[in-house]
Write a protein that holds these residues in place. Structure first.
Motif, PDB file in Angstrom:
ATOM      1  N   ALA A  50       0.843  -1.202   0.000  1.00 23.91           N
ATOM      2  CA  ALA A  50       0.000   0.000   0.000  1.00 23.91           C
ATOM      3  C   ALA A  50       0.876   1.249   0.000  1.00 23.91           C
ATOM      4  O   ALA A  50       2.022   1.234   0.483  1.00 23.91           O
ATOM      5  CB  ALA A  50      -0.907  -0.005   1.214  1.00 23.91           C
ATOM      6  N   ARG A  51       0.350   2.324  -0.535  1.00 20.89           N
ATOM      7  CA  ARG A  51       1.118   3.579  -0.603  1.00 20.89           C
ATOM      8  C   ARG A  51       1.163   4.231   0.778  1.00 20.89           C
ATOM      9  O   ARG A  51       0.126   4.428   1.440  1.00 20.89           O
ATOM     10  CB  ARG A  51       0.465   4.534  -1.604  1.00 20.89           C
ATOM     11  CG  ARG A  51       1.182   5.869  -1.744  1.00 20.89           C
ATOM     12  CD  ARG A  51       0.482   6.771  -2.740  1.00 20.89           C
ATOM     13  NE  ARG A  51       1.119   8.088  -2.789  1.00 20.89           N
ATOM     14  CZ  ARG A  51       0.663   9.112  -3.518  1.00 20.89           C
ATOM     15  NH1 ARG A  51      -0.427   8.939  -4.273  1.00 20.89           N
ATOM     16  NH2 ARG A  51       1.293  10.270  -3.506  1.00 20.89           N
ATOM     17  N   ASP A  52       2.360   4.580   1.220  1.00 19.78           N
ATOM     18  CA  ASP A  52       2.539   5.291   2.484  1.00 19.78           C
ATOM     19  C   ASP A  52       2.244   6.776   2.239  1.00 19.78           C
ATOM     20  O   ASP A  52       2.950   7.441   1.481  1.00 19.78           O
ATOM     21  CB  ASP A  52       3.976   5.110   2.990  1.00 19.78           C
ATOM     22  CG  ASP A  52       4.187   5.671   4.390  1.00 19.78           C
ATOM     23  OD1 ASP A  52       3.474   6.617   4.762  1.00 19.78           O
ATOM     24  OD2 ASP A  52       5.081   5.173   5.105  1.00 19.78           O
ATOM     25  N   ILE A  53       1.201   7.265   2.853  1.00 17.58           N
ATOM     26  CA  ILE A  53       0.806   8.674   2.644  1.00 17.58           C
ATOM     27  C   ILE A  53       0.979   9.499   3.920  1.00 17.58           C
ATOM     28  O   ILE A  53       0.375  10.558   4.086  1.00 17.58           O
ATOM     29  CB  ILE A  53      -0.654   8.763   2.151  1.00 17.58           C
ATOM     30  CG1 ILE A  53      -1.619   8.131   3.156  1.00 17.58           C
ATOM     31  CG2 ILE A  53      -0.805   8.097   0.791  1.00 17.58           C
ATOM     32  CD1 ILE A  53      -3.089   8.373   2.831  1.00 17.58           C
ATOM     33  N   THR A  54       1.818   9.009   4.818  1.00 15.63           N
ATOM     34  CA  THR A  54       2.037   9.693   6.094  1.00 15.63           C
ATOM     35  C   THR A  54       2.454  11.143   5.891  1.00 15.63           C
ATOM     36  O   THR A  54       2.051  12.036   6.649  1.00 15.63           O
ATOM     37  CB  THR A  54       3.116   8.958   6.913  1.00 15.63           C
ATOM     38  OG1 THR A  54       2.735   7.587   7.055  1.00 15.63           O
ATOM     39  CG2 THR A  54       3.291   9.581   8.286  1.00 15.63           C
ATOM     40  N   GLY A  55       3.238  11.386   4.837  1.00 14.64           N
ATOM     41  CA  GLY A  55       3.753  12.728   4.607  1.00 14.64           C
ATOM     42  C   GLY A  55       2.690  13.775   4.343  1.00 14.64           C
ATOM     43  O   GLY A  55       2.947  14.980   4.476  1.00 14.64           O
ATOM     44  N   PHE A  56       1.489  13.337   3.962  1.00 17.75           N
ATOM     45  CA  PHE A  56       0.403  14.293   3.741  1.00 17.75           C
ATOM     46  C   PHE A  56      -0.195  14.793   5.061  1.00 17.75           C
ATOM     47  O   PHE A  56      -0.936  15.771   5.066  1.00 17.75           O
ATOM     48  CB  PHE A  56      -0.700  13.650   2.892  1.00 17.75           C
ATOM     49  CG  PHE A  56      -0.314  13.467   1.451  1.00 17.75           C
ATOM     50  CD1 PHE A  56      -0.540  14.473   0.522  1.00 17.75           C
ATOM     51  CD2 PHE A  56       0.279  12.292   1.016  1.00 17.75           C
ATOM     52  CE1 PHE A  56      -0.196  14.314  -0.811  1.00 17.75           C
ATOM     53  CE2 PHE A  56       0.634  12.114  -0.312  1.00 17.75           C
ATOM     54  CZ  PHE A  56       0.400  13.127  -1.231  1.00 17.75           C
TER      55      PHE A  56
END
Length: 603
Positions: free
Chosen positions: A583-589
């Protein structure tokens, strides 16, 4: 650097960080000298006395915040006794020097609060506009051409201008609520008898209450709870348990078309309509009700024998000092001479008949939401027609004490030009004072109107008022159930409402889960990760609804304890770690909302 508005949370944090009460009183002295409204105070506490009070507090309770109101500055309407300062009721010839504090002043001082002065008022607390005083008319903090509201005029302006953290008023017809609306404040009007009136110059002794002006609902309730408590010296004091109200999906009564009256002020009407929409968005069921019997009860306060109570309070002084009265106040009080004992009983019978009629309306709703005042006026306009225009202010406030109600007035935003504020008030049956507070607080926060003259100020989270834990179960949502997202209706439909927005602790990662419809994220805790946290919301659900909701959460999602940035652990959506493989890690958003916004922008 202290904020413009001295709310309790900000001051307590400043004290915890090293501010001294001595520093605080110097700031108060400086602010009072710089004030552009010379009519706020009748008798300010002298700089020397302020410094002495701060010094005494440090000697008796040296630990910061060791008392509930440690070092908190407050102002007092000048019909409430403060030992060491004269009580005048805005009539210099009436002045006397009390040897003892009023009951509420003694309780607040014991809690660590510091009196900064006695404030201006409509003489003998007779009026809702603030212009009936020989000391001048305090003005709206947003436009000096406009009235501040009364009779607790100086008390409201002192808080709204940042001179006091809270202040005391009195309310017979609306004097603890109308000035709150005109100055973007909260006004707490207790159930009659909840707060003792010992040491107060009465207006109408049987229905008077002491009120609190504050920056937030949480501040006002905290102060009121310190003042609460039976006192046998007050013949109208009562000892009763707080009543409950539904904490989810309350039935909120609003004005129907026939009883709507804003005296041509379409701006205030628009703000009332917007407040109804906000209440609905917070999960309330909106119920039109018939205001007629409430309005008819309200009319009794000035057009019935209750005006004779105002004469009873000052009859001996009026007999010897009629020339010392404000002309409008004298006209109103002398009007009582037209009522006899028969009229008093007839008025009582009429009130009880109307009370019976209101019962049918109370069966439809849990509490009412009304405009605090349907309009406002300039000082010049008010003085040109002082009795009729004053009566406009009380159209929706006058009934509350006669019908034994609790009320909380809250800001409702600013007019279309961003010029003047207006307010709404929640009105509930007797002793629903605490039960009204969570919804009132949520409404104030949703209005996004700031505090006092600082209309951009953010309301502190630590002043938030929430229902008792036994009534609801909090749940943290992170994705499709956030406000405005596709599944948010599942929370609202189950009687849920948003408590607050927040962030997780920095040890959480967020992933966009593939193949989910609608798209959903997965929140996973990684103890070895040090980030900035993920944006979340905390919602509340009734226990039964929470159980049903959790039962229907699809794998790989589930409910576990989430650590928030404030250190609390709250149940919320977590994802099984195996589901994030690939899955894509989108923590940075920083959160699901930001990710969706970016994805839509690039589509």
């Amino acid at each position: 650097m202290l904020p413009t508005i001295l709310d309790l949370t900000s001051l307590k944090e400043a004290y915890g960080a090293g501010l001294s009460p001595l520093d605080l009183v110097e700031e108060i002295i400086t602010r009072c000298k710089a004030s552009d409204d010379p009519a706020i105070f009748i008798t300010p506490t002298s700089p020397e006395a302020l410094r002495a009070a701060a010094t005494e507090l440090l000697a008796t309770a040296p630990e910061p915040n060791s008392l509930p109101l440690w070092g908190i500055p407050f102002a007092v309407k000048d019909n409430i006794d403060v030992a060491g300062l004269p009580t005048t009721a805005a009539c210099p010839a009436f002045a006397y020097h009390p040897e003892e504090d009023a009951a509420v002043i003694a309780r607040l001082r014991a809690a660590g609060a510091i009196v900064i002065g006695k404030t201006n008022l409509d003489q003998f607390a007779t009026g809702l506009n603030g212009t009936r005083s020989p000391h001048g008319a305090p003005r709206s903090v947003f436009d000096r051409a406009y009235v501040s509201g009364g009779s607790s005029s100086g008390s409201a302006v002192a808080v709204a201008a940042g001179l006091a953290s809270f202040s005391l008023g009195t309310d017979t017809a609306g004097s603890g609520r109308v000035p709150a609306a005109f100055n973007n404040l909260v006004g707490i009007k207790p159930t009659p008898g909840l707060v003792p009136n010992v040491g107060v110059v009465p207006a109408c002794r049987s229905v008077d209450v002491i009120t609190v002006f504050a920056a937030t609902v949480g501040d006002g309730i905290a102060v009121r709870r310190i003042m609460d408590g039976y006192d046998a010296r007050d013949p109208f004091s009562r000892d009763a348990a707080q009543a409950s109200l539904p904490s989810v999906r309350p039935r909120v009564g609003v004005l129907d078309g026939a009883e709507r009256e804003f005296y041509g002020n379409s701006q205030v009407e628009a703000l009332y309509n917007a407040a109804i929409d906000r209440a609905r968005s917070l999960g309330a069921e909106i119920v039109p009700f018939d205001y007629t019997p409430f309005r008819q009860a309200a009319e009794l306060l000035y057009s019935g024998p209750w005006v004779a109570e105002r004469l009873a309070a000052v009859k001996d002084f009026l007999a010897s000092n009629a020339g010392d009265f404000d002309p409008t106040v004298r006209t109103i009080i002398e009007g009582a001479k037209g009522y006899d004992a028969v009229a008093a009983f007839e008025g009582k019978y009429r009130l009880e008949a109307l009370r019976q009629k209101t019962k049918a309306e109370w069966e439809k709703v849990d509490f009412l939401m009304l405009p605090t005042s349907p309009t406002t006026y300039t000082v010049e306009e008010m003085q040109a027609d002082p009795i009729v225009r004053n009566s406009h202010f009380g159209r929706y406030t006058n009934f509350a004490n006669l019908l034994d109600c609790a009320a909380i007035a809250i800001p409702a935003g600013f007019d279309g030009d961003g010029h003047l504020p207006a307010g709404v008030m929640l009105v509930g049956p007797a002793f629903t004072d605490d039960a009204l507070a969570p919804f009132a607080d949520a409404m104030h926060r949703a209005a996004n109107s700031g505090m006092g003259k600082d209309r951009k100020a953010a309301l502190p989270d630590r002043s938030r008022v929430t229902p008792e834990a036994a009534d609801v179960v909090p749940i943290v949502v992170v994705g499709a159930h956030l406000t405005g997202m596709p599944l948010n209706h599942e929370l609202i439909g189950k009687g849920g409402y948003r408590i607050k927005a927040g962030r997780t602790d920095g040890s959480y990662r967020l992933f966009a889960l593939p193949g989910t419809v609608p798209p959903k994220p997965g929140l996973v805790r990684d103890p070895n990760f040090a980030g900035n946290g993920i944006e979340v919301e905390v919602w509340a659900l009734p226990p039964a609804a929470f159980a049903h909701f959790v039962q229907n959460i699809p794998a790989p999602l589930g409910i576990g304890k989430i650590l928030l940035e404030d250190g609390s652990h709250v149940s919320g959506f977590l994802c099984e770690a195996h589901a994030t493989a690939g899955a894509r890690d989108i923590t940075g958003f920083g959160g699901w909302r930001n990710f969706i916004r970016a994805a839509n922008a690039s589509a």
